[in-house]
Design an enzyme around this catalytic site. Structure first.
Site, PDB file in Angstrom:
ATOM      1  N   GLY A  20       8.344  27.386  45.494  1.00 49.68           N
ATOM      2  CA  GLY A  20       7.938  28.226  44.379  1.00 49.68           C
ATOM      3  C   GLY A  20       8.958  28.367  43.270  1.00 49.68           C
ATOM      4  O   GLY A  20       8.666  28.957  42.230  1.00 49.68           O
TER       5      GLY A  20
ATOM      6  N   ARG B 120       3.449  48.919  30.717  1.00 49.25           N
ATOM      7  CA  ARG B 120       2.852  50.217  31.079  1.00 49.25           C
ATOM      8  C   ARG B 120       3.802  51.073  31.908  1.00 49.25           C
ATOM      9  O   ARG B 120       3.631  52.285  31.998  1.00 49.25           O
ATOM     10  CB  ARG B 120       1.545  49.986  31.840  1.00 49.25           C
ATOM     11  CG  ARG B 120       0.400  49.557  30.945  1.00 49.25           C
ATOM     12  CD  ARG B 120      -0.810  49.115  31.741  1.00 49.25           C
ATOM     13  NE  ARG B 120      -0.596  47.802  32.344  1.00 49.25           N
ATOM     14  CZ  ARG B 120      -1.518  47.144  33.038  1.00 49.25           C
ATOM     15  NH1 ARG B 120      -2.706  47.689  33.227  1.00 49.25           N
ATOM     16  NH2 ARG B 120      -1.257  45.951  33.547  1.00 49.25           N
TER      17      ARG B 120
ATOM     18  N   LYS C 133      -8.580  61.752  29.035  1.00 51.15           N
ATOM     19  CA  LYS C 133      -8.685  61.050  30.318  1.00 51.15           C
ATOM     20  C   LYS C 133      -7.643  61.565  31.299  1.00 51.15           C
ATOM     21  O   LYS C 133      -6.488  61.758  30.940  1.00 51.15           O
ATOM     22  CB  LYS C 133      -8.478  59.542  30.075  1.00 51.15           C
ATOM     23  CG  LYS C 133      -8.481  58.700  31.325  1.00 51.15           C
ATOM     24  CD  LYS C 133      -8.302  57.218  30.975  1.00 51.15           C
ATOM     25  CE  LYS C 133      -6.925  56.935  30.409  1.00 51.15           C
ATOM     26  NZ  LYS C 133      -6.728  55.507  30.133  1.00 51.15           N
TER      27      LYS C 133
ATOM     28  N   ASP D  20      -8.280  49.926  21.657  1.00 55.34           N
ATOM     29  CA  ASP D  20      -7.216  50.045  22.652  1.00 55.34           C
ATOM     30  C   ASP D  20      -6.267  48.870  22.506  1.00 55.34           C
ATOM     31  O   ASP D  20      -6.568  47.893  21.805  1.00 55.34           O
ATOM     32  CB  ASP D  20      -7.813  50.073  24.059  1.00 55.34           C
ATOM     33  CG  ASP D  20      -6.964  50.870  25.049  1.00 55.34           C
ATOM     34  OD1 ASP D  20      -5.827  51.235  24.687  1.00 55.34           O
ATOM     35  OD2 ASP D  20      -7.426  51.117  26.170  1.00 55.34           O
TER      36      ASP D  20
ATOM     37  N   ASP E 113      -7.578  45.975  31.038  1.00 55.67           N
ATOM     38  CA  ASP E 113      -7.162  45.448  32.339  1.00 55.67           C
ATOM     39  C   ASP E 113      -8.409  45.208  33.199  1.00 55.67           C
ATOM     40  O   ASP E 113      -9.009  44.153  33.160  1.00 55.67           O
ATOM     41  CB  ASP E 113      -6.186  46.415  32.999  1.00 55.67           C
ATOM     42  CG  ASP E 113      -5.525  45.837  34.242  1.00 55.67           C
ATOM     43  OD1 ASP E 113      -5.856  44.695  34.631  1.00 55.67           O
ATOM     44  OD2 ASP E 113      -4.668  46.504  34.843  1.00 55.67           O
ATOM     45  N   THR E 114      -8.837  46.193  33.948  1.00 55.06           N
ATOM     46  CA  THR E 114     -10.064  46.044  34.737  1.00 55.06           C
ATOM     47  C   THR E 114     -11.294  46.510  33.957  1.00 55.06           C
ATOM     48  O   THR E 114     -12.410  46.412  34.467  1.00 55.06           O
ATOM     49  CB  THR E 114      -9.971  46.851  36.042  1.00 55.06           C
ATOM     50  OG1 THR E 114      -9.828  48.244  35.718  1.00 55.06           O
ATOM     51  CG2 THR E 114      -8.773  46.399  36.870  1.00 55.06           C
TER      52      THR E 114
END
Length: 319
Positions: free
Chosen positions: A39, A97, A201, A227, A231-232
């Site tokens: 890797g 984030r 939120k 925004d 992400d999801t």
């Protein structure tokens, strides 16, 4: 300039790098990047860079750690090959984030990544729509936080000509300033007077929302949620649902970084959102495409910033 501009691309953004190179009128310079069986990343610069002004395009998106390490190794190779100046062009800045301590005994990962980039040998960083502006302060080198807002507003102007009674919506309180800035440009470009609303939120943990409340009036409005990243798409789709429940006529969305991890695309497909306009700061893989998702390129913004940095010109006009 007495030294040559050279553009290199990591494996994260080959298509965007090609678009930037065409805007600049140069070719992407050659470099070999390999992976060992265990890797490890192998890097070799395949042309002379001594005394050159180097720009490396590499988003630290999925796989985040691989792309970040690749950027560090490319930078180190350039430094050891006697490059004059090295600028990391990071369209999407990973770990952004994690920019503060929200609970005990956690790292401030965005600051650590900044130190890694500096330690590798970068002289400057160009990025687009950092998750929060204070990330620039984590660096001791110049950081230019460019904005994708102009291309997003332009795309709205060209595609959504039938908008009526527009309201710009921030999906959380932290993005209110971003949404208000977007509204300002939208109003100026359309000669319009769009309203604004904010979602309040509360998260239980990352990617899990406990509740979302609307602050503002969206009755009969065409709403555009603004925004910095998707992400999801959980926040985005929940916000759209709340807007429709509060009388919104239609819901659209704009975001700079289309991460679209996990069920991101599926969530958008199943949502009440009509169109989502995003940029190509993150690669447009086949599994991240859908008829609701419109991609626009940030190549023009990046190429102009690169040209101005190379020529020692002001880039404030790009903000």
């Amino acid at each position: 300039m007495s030294y040559t501009l050279k553009l290199f691309s990591g494996t994260a953004n080959p298509d965007l790098s090609e678009q930037v190179s065409k805007q600049l009128g140069i070719s992407v310079s050659t470099m070999g990047i390999t992976r060992f069986v265990d890797g490890e990343v192998g890097v070799q610069i395949l042309e002379n860079v001594r005394g050159c002004d180097i720009f490396i395009v590499q988003s630290t998106c999925t796989p985040v750690n691989d792309n970040l390490m690749e950027l560090a190794l490319i930078t180190d190779a350039m430094r050891r090959a006697s490059a004059k100046r090295i600028t990391a062009v990071i369209p999407y800045y990973g770990y952004a984030r994690q920019d503060r301590k929200t609970k005990p005994r956690v790292p401030i990962s965005a600051a650590l990544v900044a130190r890694l980039v500096e330690s590798a040998g970068c002289d400057r960083v160009l990025s687009i729509d950092l998750h929060c502006g204070q990330i620039q302060g984590f660096f001791k080198i110049p950081v230019d936080n460019l904005m994708a807002k102009p291309v997003l507003v332009q795309e709205i102007m060209s595609r959504l000509r039938d908008l009526e009674n527009v309201c710009i919506v921030s999906p959380d309180a932290g993005g209110a300033e971003r949404a208000d800035s977007f509204r300002h440009d939208f109003n100026r470009s359309f000669d319009y007077n769009a309203g604004m609303a904010v979602m309040n939120k509360k998260r239980v943990e990352a990617n899990k929302i406990e509740r979302m409340e609307l602050v503002g009036n969206v009755q009969g409005c065409d709403c555009i949620i603004v925004d910095d990243m998707i992400d999801t798409a959980g926040t985005l789709c929940t916000a759209a649902k709340v807007l429709m429940e509060n009388g919104a006529k239609r819901v659209f969305a704009c975001a700079t970084h289309a991460l679209l991890n996990g069920r991101g695309v599926k969530n958008i497909e199943e949502s009440v959102i009509e169109k989502v306009i995003v940029t190509n700061t993150v690669p447009q893989n086949k599994d991240k495409t859908h008829e609701k998702i419109i991609y626009v390129s940030v190549a023009r913004i990046l190429s102009e910033a690169i040209r101005r940095v190379h020529n020692e010109e002001s880039i404030s006009i790009l903000f």
